[in-house]
Design an enzyme around this catalytic site. Structure first.
Site, mmCIF file in Angstrom:
data_model
loop_
_atom_site.group_PDB
_atom_site.id
_atom_site.type_symbol
_atom_site.label_atom_id
_atom_site.label_comp_id
_atom_site.label_asym_id
_atom_site.label_seq_id
_atom_site.Cartn_x
_atom_site.Cartn_y
_atom_site.Cartn_z
ATOM 1 N N HIS A 1 96.752 2.792 20.310
ATOM 2 C CA HIS A 1 98.204 2.872 20.478
ATOM 3 C C HIS A 1 98.966 2.419 19.227
ATOM 4 O O HIS A 1 100.103 1.968 19.324
ATOM 5 C CB HIS A 1 98.657 2.079 21.718
ATOM 6 C CG HIS A 1 98.402 0.604 21.667
ATOM 7 N ND1 HIS A 1 98.121 -0.133 22.803
ATOM 8 C CD2 HIS A 1 98.406 -0.303 20.648
ATOM 9 C CE1 HIS A 1 97.966 -1.405 22.484
ATOM 10 N NE2 HIS A 1 98.135 -1.529 21.186
ATOM 11 N N HIS B 1 104.193 -5.751 22.319
ATOM 12 C CA HIS B 1 103.994 -6.445 21.043
ATOM 13 C C HIS B 1 105.184 -7.361 20.746
ATOM 14 O O HIS B 1 105.803 -7.286 19.701
ATOM 15 C CB HIS B 1 103.757 -5.422 19.929
ATOM 16 C CG HIS B 1 102.543 -4.580 20.166
ATOM 17 N ND1 HIS B 1 102.550 -3.494 21.029
ATOM 18 C CD2 HIS B 1 101.264 -4.676 19.708
ATOM 19 C CE1 HIS B 1 101.336 -2.954 21.065
ATOM 20 N NE2 HIS B 1 100.548 -3.662 20.284
ATOM 21 N N HIS C 1 90.345 -4.026 14.714
ATOM 22 C CA HIS C 1 91.391 -4.291 13.733
ATOM 23 C C HIS C 1 91.832 -5.748 13.837
ATOM 24 O O HIS C 1 91.696 -6.376 14.886
ATOM 25 C CB HIS C 1 92.608 -3.372 13.917
ATOM 26 C CG HIS C 1 93.379 -3.570 15.198
ATOM 27 N ND1 HIS C 1 92.886 -3.217 16.433
ATOM 28 C CD2 HIS C 1 94.615 -4.080 15.423
ATOM 29 C CE1 HIS C 1 93.786 -3.483 17.368
ATOM 30 N NE2 HIS C 1 94.840 -4.023 16.780
ATOM 31 N N GLU D 1 91.812 -6.616 22.112
ATOM 32 C CA GLU D 1 92.609 -6.024 23.183
ATOM 33 C C GLU D 1 91.859 -4.894 23.898
ATOM 34 O O GLU D 1 92.340 -4.386 24.924
ATOM 35 C CB GLU D 1 93.935 -5.497 22.617
ATOM 36 C CG GLU D 1 93.785 -4.291 21.692
ATOM 37 C CD GLU D 1 95.080 -3.915 20.964
ATOM 38 O OE1 GLU D 1 96.038 -4.714 21.000
ATOM 39 O OE2 GLU D 1 95.122 -2.832 20.359
#
Length: 429
Positions: free
Chosen positions: A12, A59, A194, A241
């Site tokens: 995403h 976020h 990441h 995540e």
């Protein structure tokens, strides 16, 4: 009944959405992303799902640390795109499916998941970025309804991988017990490897990404047994995540049919896409009926309590706009605007004619019947100079004097401050 037809996994990263906005499909850097989503769009065109259950993390856009939940389920009617600091993207709001969302919420709580619920919050790139690639939208609408689940993965402690997998299994029971015939796709977003903070920023681990995708398809329980530290070591802290993917995987059958998978690492994030078709059989014996009875157990018998209106998710969604108007009386500017010109404040809040009439008439019983919660009414009462006792009496259809005879003391009170308190209360029945 509703049916889960499959699961979609997708990264995403915000750049996906901006690439879609700029139609960069012919760009050598962005082209592979469009190619990765092409088969998914074709699959969705063929299957034509009614609802997408979208698992994502915000976020620090609409959800901040003043109130941060592990699992927050959207139960509202629509969700606009969030402004993340540089202006909101020009895309239409995503339409919700409050009926399915409400059923899922009730089912998950019955299965002992402590959910929080939200309405009318904007969704950020965690949801809108992949949706921009998954669906053809017009200027004003999307072809599918959504139920968003925001998972709090940014502030420790976070839900474990095992807890996420178990939530997925509970989600399956919830969706498959919904009585309306709906085709549902569960969409998991995030990752892959990441890290975007500290001296380890820019960390990627393609070999682990490949192993993760293989385990996710064939042996997800092994991933569910991993600790957050293990996932952070292999994926990067933000890459951990991927526990959100386990919610989708837990909602599918033990064996799935993978019909698509891609992986692309252009810069900071391993971008993956995949489709898993559900191979679950239909309901066995009375399992759906048993689950519905399980969901209803806590409120069974409440209907016998005359004059009682449990504040359910259904009432919350129906009366959200009106309850928000009442709640906002805690804001000085809002209550001053109301005191200055009631009708203008009603119009600015977008209240319906029925809602306006209930407020004009100070119809306390009618407001409860409509779906207001009492703790909004007492705030409204504090502003218009009506005590809590007046409201109680009016809801019972009694005069203040008659109601006070049922109390041990004739005291009057409200939540108004000392300075705002009424000294000359009047009967408002």
């Amino acid at each position: 009944m509703a049916q889960i037809i499959g699961g979609i996994a997708t990264s995403h990263t915000p750049t996906i959405g901006f690439a879609a906005d700029k139609n960069q499909k012919d760009d050598p850097v962005w082209g592979p992303i469009f190619q990765a989503f092409g088969p998914i769009r074709g699959w969705l065109d063929e299957k034509k799902p009614d609802v997408m259950f979208v698992i994502y993390n915000d976020h620090i856009t609409s959800f901040f640390f003043d109130h941060y939940s592990a699992f927050a389920l959207g139960v509202g009617e629509s969700y606009p795109v969030a402004d993340e600091g540089g202006g909101a993207r020009v895309v239409p709001p995503l339409p919700g499916h409050p009926g399915l969302a409400r059923h899922i919420g009730e089912s998950l709580v019955a299965d002992e998941f402590d959910m929080s619920f939200f309405q009318h919050k904007p969704l950020d790139h965690g949801c809108f970025s992949p949706m921009s690639m998954l669906c053809d939208r017009t200027q004003d609408s999307w072809p599918v309804q959504v139920v968003p689940l925001q998972v709090g993965v940014l502030q420790l402690p976070v839900p474990s991988a095992r807890r996420c997998y178990k939530l997925g299994q509970a989600l399956r029971r919830a969706i498959e017990s919904y009585p309306e015939d709906l085709k549902v796709v569960v969409v998991a977003t995030g990752g892959l490897s990441h890290q975007v903070h500290g001296e380890r920023a820019g960390f990627n681990n393609t070999p682990w990404d490949m192993q993760f995708l293989d385990l996710f398809e064939k042996d997800p329980v092994r991933i569910s047994e991993m600790t957050l530290a293990e996932l952070a070591e292999l994926s990067g802290v933000e890459g951990a995540e991927i526990i959100m993917w386990l919610i989708m995987r837990g909602a599918l059958s033990a064996q799935v049919k993978k019909v698509h998978q891609t992986y692309y690492l252009p810069s900071m994030t391993g971008i993956a896409t995949a489709i898993y078709e559900n191979l679950a059989s239909g309901p066995v014996a009375g399992e759906v009926e048993r689950h519905r009875a399980h969901m209803a157990q806590q409120l069974a018998g409440a209907e016998r309590l005359q004059g009682t209106y449990p504040y359910t998710l259904a009432r919350s969604v129906k009366a959200y706009r009106l309850n928000k108007f009442l709640h906002d009386m805690v804001t000085p500017a809002h209550r001053e605007a109301f005191q200055r010109d009631e009708e203008t404040s009603f119009a600015q809040a977008g209240l319906s004619e029925e809602e306006k009439a209930l407020l004009r008439q100070r119809d306390w019983r009618g407001l409860i019947h409509y779906g207001c919660i009492f703790f909004g009414l007492e705030k409204f009462g504090a502003v218009v100079g009506v005590s809590n006792l007046h409201i109680y009496a009016a809801m019972r259809g009694e005069s203040l004097e008659a109601f006070q005879k049922t109390r041990n003391s004739p005291m009057l009170y409200s939540v108004a401050s000392t300075e705002a308190g009424k000294k000359d209360w009047v009967d408002t029945r």
